[in-house]
Structures are given as C-alpha cells and as structure tokens.
Design a protein around this motif. Structure first.
Motif, PDB file in Angstrom:
ATOM      1  N   ILE A   1      27.930  24.017  40.441  1.00 37.28           N
ATOM      2  CA  ILE A   1      27.893  25.445  40.129  1.00 37.28           C
ATOM      3  C   ILE A   1      26.570  25.989  40.647  1.00 37.28           C
ATOM      4  O   ILE A   1      25.505  25.486  40.311  1.00 37.28           O
ATOM      5  CB  ILE A   1      28.009  25.704  38.614  1.00 37.28           C
ATOM      6  CG1 ILE A   1      29.255  25.043  38.036  1.00 37.28           C
ATOM      7  CG2 ILE A   1      27.983  27.197  38.311  1.00 37.28           C
ATOM      8  CD1 ILE A   1      30.556  25.573  38.583  1.00 37.28           C
ATOM      9  N   LEU A   2      26.657  27.029  41.475  1.00 35.58           N
ATOM     10  CA  LEU A   2      25.476  27.580  42.135  1.00 35.58           C
ATOM     11  C   LEU A   2      25.221  29.003  41.674  1.00 35.58           C
ATOM     12  O   LEU A   2      26.162  29.749  41.394  1.00 35.58           O
ATOM     13  CB  LEU A   2      25.670  27.577  43.650  1.00 35.58           C
ATOM     14  CG  LEU A   2      26.121  26.270  44.305  1.00 35.58           C
ATOM     15  CD1 LEU A   2      26.416  26.492  45.785  1.00 35.58           C
ATOM     16  CD2 LEU A   2      25.077  25.204  44.130  1.00 35.58           C
ATOM     17  N   ASN A   3      23.952  29.399  41.646  1.00 33.74           N
ATOM     18  CA  ASN A   3      23.607  30.801  41.421  1.00 33.74           C
ATOM     19  C   ASN A   3      23.296  31.433  42.789  1.00 33.74           C
ATOM     20  O   ASN A   3      23.409  30.774  43.819  1.00 33.74           O
ATOM     21  CB  ASN A   3      22.457  30.945  40.420  1.00 33.74           C
ATOM     22  CG  ASN A   3      21.184  30.284  40.904  1.00 33.74           C
ATOM     23  OD1 ASN A   3      20.924  30.174  42.093  1.00 33.74           O
ATOM     24  ND2 ASN A   3      20.370  29.831  39.959  1.00 33.74           N
TER      25      ASN A   3
ATOM     26  N   GLU B   1      34.219  26.107  46.562  1.00 32.91           N
ATOM     27  CA  GLU B   1      34.727  27.368  47.109  1.00 32.91           C
ATOM     28  C   GLU B   1      33.829  27.911  48.219  1.00 32.91           C
ATOM     29  O   GLU B   1      34.322  28.487  49.183  1.00 32.91           O
ATOM     30  CB  GLU B   1      34.895  28.409  46.001  1.00 32.91           C
ATOM     31  CG  GLU B   1      36.070  28.134  45.110  1.00 32.91           C
ATOM     32  CD  GLU B   1      36.236  29.180  44.020  1.00 32.91           C
ATOM     33  OE1 GLU B   1      35.226  29.769  43.572  1.00 32.91           O
ATOM     34  OE2 GLU B   1      37.386  29.396  43.609  1.00 32.91           O
ATOM     35  N   ILE B   2      32.529  27.732  48.077  1.00 31.29           N
ATOM     36  CA  ILE B   2      31.611  28.162  49.132  1.00 31.29           C
ATOM     37  C   ILE B   2      31.884  27.358  50.400  1.00 31.29           C
ATOM     38  O   ILE B   2      31.972  27.914  51.502  1.00 31.29           O
ATOM     39  CB  ILE B   2      30.135  28.018  48.699  1.00 31.29           C
ATOM     40  CG1 ILE B   2      29.817  28.946  47.527  1.00 31.29           C
ATOM     41  CG2 ILE B   2      29.187  28.275  49.870  1.00 31.29           C
ATOM     42  CD1 ILE B   2      29.948  30.421  47.817  1.00 31.29           C
TER      43      ILE B   2
ATOM     44  N   LEU C   1      25.765  36.054  38.524  1.00 30.21           N
ATOM     45  CA  LEU C   1      26.781  35.581  39.464  1.00 30.21           C
ATOM     46  C   LEU C   1      26.713  34.064  39.586  1.00 30.21           C
ATOM     47  O   LEU C   1      25.628  33.492  39.684  1.00 30.21           O
ATOM     48  CB  LEU C   1      26.535  36.191  40.852  1.00 30.21           C
ATOM     49  CG  LEU C   1      26.722  37.691  40.981  1.00 30.21           C
ATOM     50  CD1 LEU C   1      26.198  38.157  42.334  1.00 30.21           C
ATOM     51  CD2 LEU C   1      28.183  38.055  40.838  1.00 30.21           C
ATOM     52  N   PHE C   2      27.886  33.442  39.587  1.00 30.69           N
ATOM     53  CA  PHE C   2      27.977  32.006  39.797  1.00 30.69           C
ATOM     54  C   PHE C   2      29.022  31.723  40.866  1.00 30.69           C
ATOM     55  O   PHE C   2      29.989  32.471  41.026  1.00 30.69           O
ATOM     56  CB  PHE C   2      28.357  31.274  38.506  1.00 30.69           C
ATOM     57  CG  PHE C   2      27.288  31.321  37.465  1.00 30.69           C
ATOM     58  CD1 PHE C   2      26.173  30.494  37.554  1.00 30.69           C
ATOM     59  CD2 PHE C   2      27.385  32.184  36.395  1.00 30.69           C
ATOM     60  CE1 PHE C   2      25.171  30.544  36.600  1.00 30.69           C
ATOM     61  CE2 PHE C   2      26.392  32.241  35.431  1.00 30.69           C
ATOM     62  CZ  PHE C   2      25.289  31.419  35.537  1.00 30.69           C
TER      63      PHE C   2
ATOM     64  N   PRO D   1      33.941  34.253  47.184  1.00 31.00           N
ATOM     65  CA  PRO D   1      34.454  34.011  45.835  1.00 31.00           C
ATOM     66  C   PRO D   1      33.321  33.743  44.837  1.00 31.00           C
ATOM     67  O   PRO D   1      32.398  32.990  45.141  1.00 31.00           O
ATOM     68  CB  PRO D   1      35.341  32.780  46.005  1.00 31.00           C
ATOM     69  CG  PRO D   1      34.906  32.125  47.261  1.00 31.00           C
ATOM     70  CD  PRO D   1      34.271  33.182  48.118  1.00 31.00           C
ATOM     71  N   TYR D   2      33.406  34.379  43.679  1.00 28.49           N
ATOM     72  CA  TYR D   2      32.351  34.240  42.678  1.00 28.49           C
ATOM     73  C   TYR D   2      32.919  34.423  41.276  1.00 28.49           C
ATOM     74  O   TYR D   2      34.041  34.888  41.107  1.00 28.49           O
ATOM     75  CB  TYR D   2      31.239  35.263  42.914  1.00 28.49           C
ATOM     76  CG  TYR D   2      31.673  36.685  42.682  1.00 28.49           C
ATOM     77  CD1 TYR D   2      31.473  37.301  41.448  1.00 28.49           C
ATOM     78  CD2 TYR D   2      32.275  37.435  43.682  1.00 28.49           C
ATOM     79  CE1 TYR D   2      31.876  38.612  41.220  1.00 28.49           C
ATOM     80  CE2 TYR D   2      32.677  38.735  43.479  1.00 28.49           C
ATOM     81  CZ  TYR D   2      32.471  39.320  42.243  1.00 28.49           C
ATOM     82  OH  TYR D   2      32.867  40.607  42.012  1.00 28.49           O
TER      83      TYR D   2
END
Length: 95
Positions: free
Chosen positions: A24-26, A66-67, A60-61, A51-52
């Motif tokens: 999970i990224l910010n 998905e990235i 936002l995550f 996508p977020y």
C-alpha cells in the motif's frame, strides 16, 4: 557531485528500497516508485486515470499491484514478438 545532490539521491534510493516491500503506497511512495512529479500524480488522480483509494475523504492510497498494472497497460509488442505470432498463426492455419 555536490553533497546536497548526493543526499537527495541517497534518500531516493532509501525510499525505493523501503517502498519495494510495501503493498500500500501513499502519494510520496508513488512519486518515488514511478519517478512522476507529485503534481502529475495528483493530476492523474483528479482525472480518475490512476487507480486510488481515499478512505474518509482524506489521504490517497494506492496498491502497488494496481500501479504496476496501470504502468504496463497499452504495452507495445516488439517486432520479434509480432513475427513469432505470425509464424504461430501461419503454422496453426496449415493444419
């Protein structure tokens, strides 16, 4: 190379190393992971291109998976891949 530039590069490397294990990224993680500017990431989010998730309408995550999928969409085939597909197609229609 100036010490300031060197520090920036070391910080970016550190972020990339730490970020590769995260799922999970910010926004800052996405910036470091993709090399995009922060403003470009926000632009992609605003246009609903990237996508977020935005729980509680705040932070936002992004999921790394998905990235990665988004980055690799619209993939272009190499000439050798196209030639191999043509050969495979020709061989399958001869039967």
């Amino acid at each position: 190379m100036e010490s300031h530039e060197l520090l920036q590069k070391l910080n970016r490397l550190e972020s990339l190393i730490i970020g590769t294990s995260k799922q999970i990224l910010n926004v800052d993680d996405v910036v470091n992971y993709t090399g995009f500017s922060k403003s470009y990431v926000y632009k992609l989010v605003h246009k609903n291109i990237l996508p977020y998730s935005k729980p509680n309408n705040r932070t936002l995550f992004f999921t790394k998976k998905e990235i990665d999928e988004w980055l690799l969409q619209n993939k272009s085939k190499s000439i050798s891949q196209i030639e191999q597909e043509a050969i495979n197609y020709t061989n399958s229609t001869k039967k």
